[in-house]
Scaffold this motif. Structure first.
Motif, PDB file in Angstrom:
ATOM      1  N   GLU A   1       9.828  -6.526  -6.721  1.00 50.62           N
ATOM      2  CA  GLU A   1      10.083  -5.350  -7.551  1.00 50.62           C
ATOM      3  C   GLU A   1       8.778  -4.811  -8.131  1.00 50.62           C
ATOM      4  OE1 GLU A   1      13.340  -4.226 -10.954  1.00 50.62           O
ATOM      5  OE2 GLU A   1      12.183  -6.056 -11.257  1.00 50.62           O
ATOM      6  N   TYR A   2       7.918  -5.712  -8.632  1.00 52.30           N
ATOM      7  CA  TYR A   2       6.649  -5.292  -9.218  1.00 52.30           C
ATOM      8  C   TYR A   2       5.776  -4.563  -8.201  1.00 52.30           C
ATOM      9  CZ  TYR A   2       1.650  -5.874 -10.006  1.00 52.30           C
ATOM     10  OH  TYR A   2       0.306  -5.651 -10.064  1.00 52.30           O
ATOM     11  N   ILE A   3       5.660  -5.098  -6.987  1.00 50.58           N
ATOM     12  CA  ILE A   3       4.820  -4.462  -5.964  1.00 50.58           C
ATOM     13  C   ILE A   3       5.360  -3.088  -5.595  1.00 50.58           C
ATOM     14  CG2 ILE A   3       3.943  -4.636  -3.599  1.00 50.58           C
ATOM     15  CD1 ILE A   3       2.603  -6.522  -5.595  1.00 50.58           C
ATOM     16  N   ILE A   4       6.680  -2.952  -5.505  1.00 49.45           N
ATOM     17  CA  ILE A   4       7.272  -1.650  -5.176  1.00 49.45           C
ATOM     18  C   ILE A   4       6.971  -0.634  -6.274  1.00 49.45           C
ATOM     19  CG2 ILE A   4       9.477  -0.418  -4.944  1.00 49.45           C
ATOM     20  CD1 ILE A   4      10.484  -2.819  -3.318  1.00 49.45           C
ATOM     21  N   TYR A   5       7.173  -1.017  -7.524  1.00 51.70           N
ATOM     22  CA  TYR A   5       6.880  -0.090  -8.630  1.00 51.70           C
ATOM     23  C   TYR A   5       5.384   0.232  -8.684  1.00 51.70           C
ATOM     24  CZ  TYR A   5      11.485   0.111 -10.823  1.00 51.70           C
ATOM     25  OH  TYR A   5      12.808   0.375 -11.100  1.00 51.70           O
ATOM     26  N   HIS A   6       4.562  -0.768  -8.413  1.00 53.39           N
ATOM     27  CA  HIS A   6       3.116  -0.558  -8.395  1.00 53.39           C
ATOM     28  C   HIS A   6       2.735   0.508  -7.356  1.00 53.39           C
ATOM     29  CE1 HIS A   6      -1.173  -2.098  -8.571  1.00 53.39           C
ATOM     30  NE2 HIS A   6      -1.188  -1.388  -7.456  1.00 53.39           N
ATOM     31  N   GLU A   7       3.254   0.349  -6.138  1.00 57.25           N
ATOM     32  CA  GLU A   7       2.899   1.293  -5.070  1.00 57.25           C
ATOM     33  C   GLU A   7       3.486   2.687  -5.321  1.00 57.25           C
ATOM     34  OE1 GLU A   7       0.568   0.513  -3.261  1.00 57.25           O
ATOM     35  OE2 GLU A   7       0.604  -1.642  -3.639  1.00 57.25           O
ATOM     36  N   LEU A   8       4.682   2.748  -5.861  1.00 57.99           N
ATOM     37  CA  LEU A   8       5.274   4.056  -6.160  1.00 57.99           C
ATOM     38  C   LEU A   8       4.508   4.776  -7.271  1.00 57.99           C
ATOM     39  CD1 LEU A   8       9.132   3.359  -5.986  1.00 57.99           C
ATOM     40  CD2 LEU A   8       7.736   4.650  -4.354  1.00 57.99           C
ATOM     41  N   THR A   9       3.896   4.013  -8.164  1.00 57.61           N
ATOM     42  CA  THR A   9       3.099   4.632  -9.225  1.00 57.61           C
ATOM     43  C   THR A   9       1.910   5.386  -8.635  1.00 57.61           C
ATOM     44  OG1 THR A   9       3.779   2.910 -10.784  1.00 57.61           O
ATOM     45  CG2 THR A   9       1.841   4.192 -11.383  1.00 57.61           C
ATOM     46  N   HIS A  10       1.457   4.948  -7.461  1.00 59.34           N
ATOM     47  CA  HIS A  10       0.357   5.651  -6.791  1.00 59.34           C
ATOM     48  C   HIS A  10       0.767   7.052  -6.321  1.00 59.34           C
ATOM     49  CE1 HIS A  10      -2.822   2.779  -6.976  1.00 59.34           C
ATOM     50  NE2 HIS A  10      -2.109   1.811  -6.418  1.00 59.34           N
ATOM     51  N   ALA A  11       2.047   7.349  -6.332  1.00 61.37           N
ATOM     52  CA  ALA A  11       2.501   8.715  -6.011  1.00 61.37           C
ATOM     53  C   ALA A  11       2.097   9.681  -7.129  1.00 61.37           C
ATOM     54  CB  ALA A  11       4.015   8.738  -5.814  1.00 61.37           C
TER      55      ALA A  11
ATOM     56  N   SER B   1       0.852  -1.190   0.000  1.00 61.54           N
ATOM     57  CA  SER B   1       0.000   0.000   0.000  1.00 61.54           C
ATOM     58  C   SER B   1       0.888   1.241   0.000  1.00 61.54           C
ATOM     59  CB  SER B   1      -0.932   0.022   1.214  1.00 61.54           C
ATOM     60  OG  SER B   1      -0.195   0.116   2.418  1.00 61.54           O
ATOM     61  N   TYR B   2       0.321   2.338  -0.496  1.00 66.37           N
ATOM     62  CA  TYR B   2       1.040   3.610  -0.514  1.00 66.37           C
ATOM     63  C   TYR B   2       0.235   4.634   0.266  1.00 66.37           C
ATOM     64  CZ  TYR B   2       3.037   8.021  -2.115  1.00 66.37           C
ATOM     65  OH  TYR B   2       3.599   9.264  -2.152  1.00 66.37           O
ATOM     66  N   ILE B   3       0.868   5.296   1.236  1.00 67.30           N
ATOM     67  CA  ILE B   3       0.220   6.314   2.064  1.00 67.30           C
ATOM     68  C   ILE B   3       0.745   7.671   1.619  1.00 67.30           C
ATOM     69  CG2 ILE B   3      -0.385   7.015   4.408  1.00 67.30           C
ATOM     70  CD1 ILE B   3      -1.054   4.098   3.756  1.00 67.30           C
ATOM     71  N   PRO B   4      -0.005   8.398   0.770  1.00 65.60           N
ATOM     72  CA  PRO B   4       0.503   9.659   0.202  1.00 65.60           C
ATOM     73  C   PRO B   4       0.819  10.729   1.244  1.00 65.60           C
ATOM     74  CG  PRO B   4      -1.842   9.384  -0.270  1.00 65.60           C
ATOM     75  CD  PRO B   4      -1.358   8.076   0.278  1.00 65.60           C
ATOM     76  N   GLY B   5      -0.028  10.846   2.280  1.00 63.25           N
ATOM     77  CA  GLY B   5       0.211  11.884   3.287  1.00 63.25           C
ATOM     78  C   GLY B   5       1.515  11.694   4.039  1.00 63.25           C
ATOM     79  N   LYS B   6       1.908  10.434   4.220  1.00 65.90           N
ATOM     80  CA  LYS B   6       3.143  10.126   4.946  1.00 65.90           C
ATOM     81  C   LYS B   6       4.294   9.794   4.000  1.00 65.90           C
ATOM     82  CE  LYS B   6       0.803   8.409   9.079  1.00 65.90           C
ATOM     83  NZ  LYS B   6       0.655   7.280  10.038  1.00 65.90           N
ATOM     84  N   LYS B   7       4.009   9.778   2.688  1.00 66.64           N
ATOM     85  CA  LYS B   7       5.010   9.394   1.688  1.00 66.64           C
ATOM     86  C   LYS B   7       5.693   8.087   2.099  1.00 66.64           C
ATOM     87  CE  LYS B   7       7.422  12.261  -0.665  1.00 66.64           C
ATOM     88  NZ  LYS B   7       8.453  13.240  -1.105  1.00 66.64           N
ATOM     89  N   LYS B   8       4.855   7.065   2.262  1.00 68.55           N
ATOM     90  CA  LYS B   8       5.379   5.783   2.724  1.00 68.55           C
ATOM     91  C   LYS B   8       4.743   4.619   1.984  1.00 68.55           C
ATOM     92  CE  LYS B   8       6.644   3.250   6.884  1.00 68.55           C
ATOM     93  NZ  LYS B   8       6.830   3.339   8.342  1.00 68.55           N
ATOM     94  N   VAL B   9       5.585   3.650   1.644  1.00 69.03           N
ATOM     95  CA  VAL B   9       5.141   2.398   1.042  1.00 69.03           C
ATOM     96  C   VAL B   9       5.232   1.301   2.098  1.00 69.03           C
ATOM     97  CG1 VAL B   9       5.748   0.573  -0.602  1.00 69.03           C
ATOM     98  CG2 VAL B   9       5.749   2.960  -1.344  1.00 69.03           C
ATOM     99  N   TRP B  10       4.135   0.562   2.256  1.00 65.67           N
ATOM    100  CA  TRP B  10       4.145  -0.621   3.120  1.00 65.67           C
ATOM    101  C   TRP B  10       4.146  -1.868   2.251  1.00 65.67           C
ATOM    102  CZ3 TRP B  10       5.102  -0.750   8.125  1.00 65.67           C
ATOM    103  CH2 TRP B  10       4.818   0.370   8.928  1.00 65.67           C
ATOM    104  N   LEU B  11       4.964  -2.853   2.621  1.00 64.88           N
ATOM    105  CA  LEU B  11       4.978  -4.139   1.932  1.00 64.88           C
ATOM    106  C   LEU B  11       4.520  -5.239   2.877  1.00 64.88           C
ATOM    107  CD1 LEU B  11       8.362  -4.162  -0.052  1.00 64.88           C
ATOM    108  CD2 LEU B  11       6.091  -3.468  -0.862  1.00 64.88           C
ATOM    109  N   ASN B  12       3.773  -6.193   2.349  1.00 66.03           N
ATOM    110  CA  ASN B  12       3.357  -7.359   3.113  1.00 66.03           C
ATOM    111  C   ASN B  12       4.586  -8.243   3.370  1.00 66.03           C
ATOM    112  OD1 ASN B  12       2.218  -9.821   3.989  1.00 66.03           O
ATOM    113  ND2 ASN B  12       0.403  -9.528   2.713  1.00 66.03           N
ATOM    114  N   SER B  13       4.808  -8.625   4.621  1.00 65.00           N
ATOM    115  CA  SER B  13       5.982  -9.442   4.962  1.00 65.00           C
ATOM    116  C   SER B  13       5.992 -10.793   4.241  1.00 65.00           C
ATOM    117  CB  SER B  13       6.047  -9.662   6.481  1.00 65.00           C
ATOM    118  OG  SER B  13       4.867 -10.261   6.958  1.00 65.00           O
ATOM    119  N   GLU B  14       4.814 -11.246   3.759  1.00 70.56           N
ATOM    120  CA  GLU B  14       4.746 -12.499   3.006  1.00 70.56           C
ATOM    121  C   GLU B  14       5.557 -12.443   1.708  1.00 70.56           C
ATOM    122  OE1 GLU B  14       2.959 -15.632   3.423  1.00 70.56           O
ATOM    123  OE2 GLU B  14       3.181 -14.930   5.481  1.00 70.56           O
ATOM    124  N   LEU B  15       5.827 -11.217   1.228  1.00 71.94           N
ATOM    125  CA  LEU B  15       6.605 -11.072  -0.004  1.00 71.94           C
ATOM    126  C   LEU B  15       8.030 -11.611   0.139  1.00 71.94           C
ATOM    127  CD1 LEU B  15       5.501  -7.557  -1.295  1.00 71.94           C
ATOM    128  CD2 LEU B  15       5.274  -9.716  -2.534  1.00 71.94           C
TER     129      LEU B  15
END
Length: 243
Positions: free
Chosen positions: A194-204, A171-185
């Protein structure tokens, strides 16, 4: 402070649809594991009959996602026994348990994950230690990917955190400029992380999964569709199906 949302429920062909009206611009549809729960987030001013018409138009897609969830292979519960299979970054390892009088530790050697632990350590404590180890391993690997991705996308100062998540890979939290990743990854291949990180950063750049979102993601990670398909086909305990 007023609560700027309300909820509603209705059924389509015996499928229950949960709707939350929020202060958002676009409608958003998700089908969640394990049983295919259907959730819609809709703009506050959108009429209920419009939401229903929209849902009817997506009914075929909803049924397909629910079918995928029911067929998807699930990870077996881990018992933390000797020679039990465990995964790290997509690679299978066999667990090797060594008795130790010191605090629990985990090491990776060749094709083994070696757990050093005292004989009387309970399974919940071992599970908790594994969870923390996975978080630590993922943090190290993901931080490197995150740094490269931010530079490539012209972003900076977005923080990265790891936590357990019930229904999402990230998930991406715009107000805090933070990406959270599920530890299952931590159990999945590197390209999936890599895909999940790019996906969440695209939400910026774009909040919803619009054509603009897909265009930006495709520019920075052209193979994202193939990677997403692979991730969705892997045995897993956590998936988020989104339209």
């Amino acid at each position: 402070m007023p609560n700027n949302q309300n909820t509603d429920k209705f059924k389509l062909q015996n499928i229950e649809i949960s709707v939350t009206f929020k202060d958002i611009k676009n409608i958003h549809l998700s089908v969640y594991p394990p049983n295919g729960k259907v959730v819609i987030s809709a703009p506050l001013r959108m009429r209920k009959d419009i939401v229903r018409v929209y849902t009817i138009s997506k009914l075929s897609w909803i049924k397909k996602q629910r079918e995928k969830l029911l067929k998807q292979e699930r990870e077996a519960n881990r018992e933390f026994l000797d020679k039990e299979s465990h995964y790290l970054f997509g690679k299978r390892y066999l667990l090797k348990i060594l008795e130790s009088k010191t605090k629990p530790s985990i090491q990776v050697k060749a094709s083994s994950i070696i757990l050093s632990v005292s004989k009387d350590t309970s399974k919940p404590k071992i599970r908790k230690h594994f969870d923390e180890w996975y978080k630590s391993e993922l943090q190290i690997k993901a931080d490197k990917i995150m740094n490269v991705a931010q530079k490539k996308m012209g972003l900076s100062n977005i923080k990265l955190g790891i936590r357990k998540m019930k229904t999402r890979w990230g998930s991406y939290i715009p107000g805090k400029k933070k990406v959270w990743l599920n530890s299952e990854l931590a159990k999945k291949p590197i390209d999936c992380i890599e895909y999940i990180i790019y996906h969440e950063l695209t939400h910026a750049f774009e909040k919803t999964h619009s054509n603009k979102f897909k265009s930006i993601l495709s520019h920075h990670l052209p193979t994202w569709k193939e990677i997403r398909k692979k991730l969705n086909q892997l045995p897993t305990a956590h998936v988020d199906w989104e339209y």
